[in-house]
Motif scaffolding. Structure first.
Motif, short mmCIF file in Angstrom:
data_model
loop_
_atom_site.label_atom_id
_atom_site.label_comp_id
_atom_site.label_asym_id
_atom_site.label_seq_id
_atom_site.Cartn_x
_atom_site.Cartn_y
_atom_site.Cartn_z
N UNK A 64 0.81 -1.22 0.00
CA UNK A 64 0.00 0.00 0.00
C UNK A 64 0.84 1.27 0.00
N UNK A 65 2.14 1.11 0.13
CA UNK A 65 3.03 2.27 0.21
C UNK A 65 2.88 3.13 -1.04
N UNK A 66 2.72 4.44 -0.82
CA UNK A 66 2.55 5.37 -1.92
C UNK A 66 1.11 5.55 -2.36
N UNK A 67 0.21 4.69 -1.87
CA UNK A 67 -1.21 4.80 -2.23
C UNK A 67 -2.08 5.12 -1.02
N UNK A 68 -1.70 4.60 0.15
CA UNK A 68 -2.48 4.80 1.37
C UNK A 68 -1.75 5.76 2.30
N UNK A 69 -2.52 6.51 3.07
CA UNK A 69 -1.95 7.42 4.06
C UNK A 69 -2.71 7.27 5.38
N UNK A 70 -1.98 6.99 6.43
CA UNK A 70 -2.57 6.93 7.77
C UNK A 70 -2.32 8.24 8.48
N UNK A 71 -3.31 8.69 9.24
CA UNK A 71 -3.16 9.92 10.01
C UNK A 71 -4.06 9.83 11.23
N UNK A 72 -3.87 10.74 12.16
CA UNK A 72 -4.71 10.73 13.35
C UNK A 72 -4.94 12.16 13.82
N UNK A 73 -6.09 12.35 14.46
CA UNK A 73 -6.43 13.62 15.08
C UNK A 73 -6.77 13.29 16.53
N UNK A 74 -5.82 13.48 17.41
CA UNK A 74 -6.04 13.08 18.81
C UNK A 74 -7.14 13.92 19.47
N UNK A 75 -7.29 15.15 19.04
CA UNK A 75 -8.35 15.99 19.60
C UNK A 75 -9.74 15.44 19.27
N UNK A 76 -9.85 14.77 18.12
CA UNK A 76 -11.12 14.19 17.70
C UNK A 76 -11.20 12.70 17.98
N UNK A 77 -10.15 12.16 18.59
CA UNK A 77 -10.11 10.72 18.92
C UNK A 77 -10.37 9.86 17.70
N UNK A 78 -9.76 10.23 16.59
CA UNK A 78 -10.02 9.54 15.33
C UNK A 78 -8.71 9.29 14.58
N UNK A 79 -8.64 8.12 13.99
CA UNK A 79 -7.53 7.80 13.09
C UNK A 79 -8.13 7.53 11.71
N UNK A 80 -7.39 7.91 10.69
CA UNK A 80 -7.88 7.84 9.32
C UNK A 80 -6.98 6.96 8.46
N UNK A 81 -7.57 6.44 7.41
CA UNK A 81 -6.79 5.76 6.38
C UNK A 81 -7.30 6.25 5.04
N UNK A 82 -6.53 7.11 4.40
CA UNK A 82 -6.87 7.59 3.07
C UNK A 82 -6.33 6.59 2.06
N UNK A 83 -7.20 6.06 1.23
CA UNK A 83 -6.82 5.02 0.27
C UNK A 83 -7.07 5.55 -1.14
N UNK A 84 -6.00 5.70 -1.88
CA UNK A 84 -6.07 6.17 -3.27
C UNK A 84 -5.61 5.07 -4.22
N UNK A 85 -5.92 5.25 -5.48
CA UNK A 85 -5.50 4.29 -6.52
C UNK A 85 -5.83 2.86 -6.11
N UNK A 86 -7.05 2.66 -5.68
CA UNK A 86 -7.45 1.36 -5.16
C UNK A 86 -7.41 0.30 -6.26
#
Length: 124
Positions: A64-86
């Motif tokens: 998934x390297x180069x296509x997916x991005x993990x991030x987090x917003x601790x203030x919102x208690x949320x972690x994300x996974x942006x998935x491109x070029x699926x």
């Protein structure tokens, strides 16, 4: 205790994008590393990405390297996974998980809390 709830899954065509979210509850959640894993049909659960509580250390599976991005917003208690070029091979149930040791390991057995999962289906 930490509860994790994933959302954002769905069906897309190859080349499309989705953003998964994982909402967490629990007072100490923001001190935990978070990971995304997936389980394709008929296969074992596999590592996708992980991030430490500070966001300073991020690791991706080669697939998934180069296509997916993990991030987090601790203030919102949320972690994300942006998935491109699926791709069709990204089809799986996606799970988020919390690691209380903040190790951000790639091994699913070392995670302490898991969500119920969200289905991602990519058609060709």
């Amino acid at each position: 205790q930490v509860q994790l709830v994933e959302s954002g899954g769905g069906s897309v065509q190859a080349g499309g994008s989705l953003r998964l979210s994982c909402a967490a509850s629990g007072r100490t959640w923001s001190t935990y590393a978070m990971g995304w894993f997936r389980q394709p049909p008929g296969k074992e659960r596999e590592f996708v990405a992980t991030i430490t509580w500070s966001g300073a250390t991020i690791t991706y599976a080669d697939s998934v390297k180069g296509r997916f991005t993990i991030s987090r917003d601790n203030a919102k208690s949320t972690v994300y996974l942006q998935m491109n070029s699926l791709k069709p091979e990204d089809t799986a149930v996606y799970y988020c998980a919390a690691d209380v040791t903040d190790t951000a390991t790639i091994y699913p057995t070392l995670y302490d809390y898991w969500g119920q999962g969200t289905q991602v289906t990519v058609s060709s």
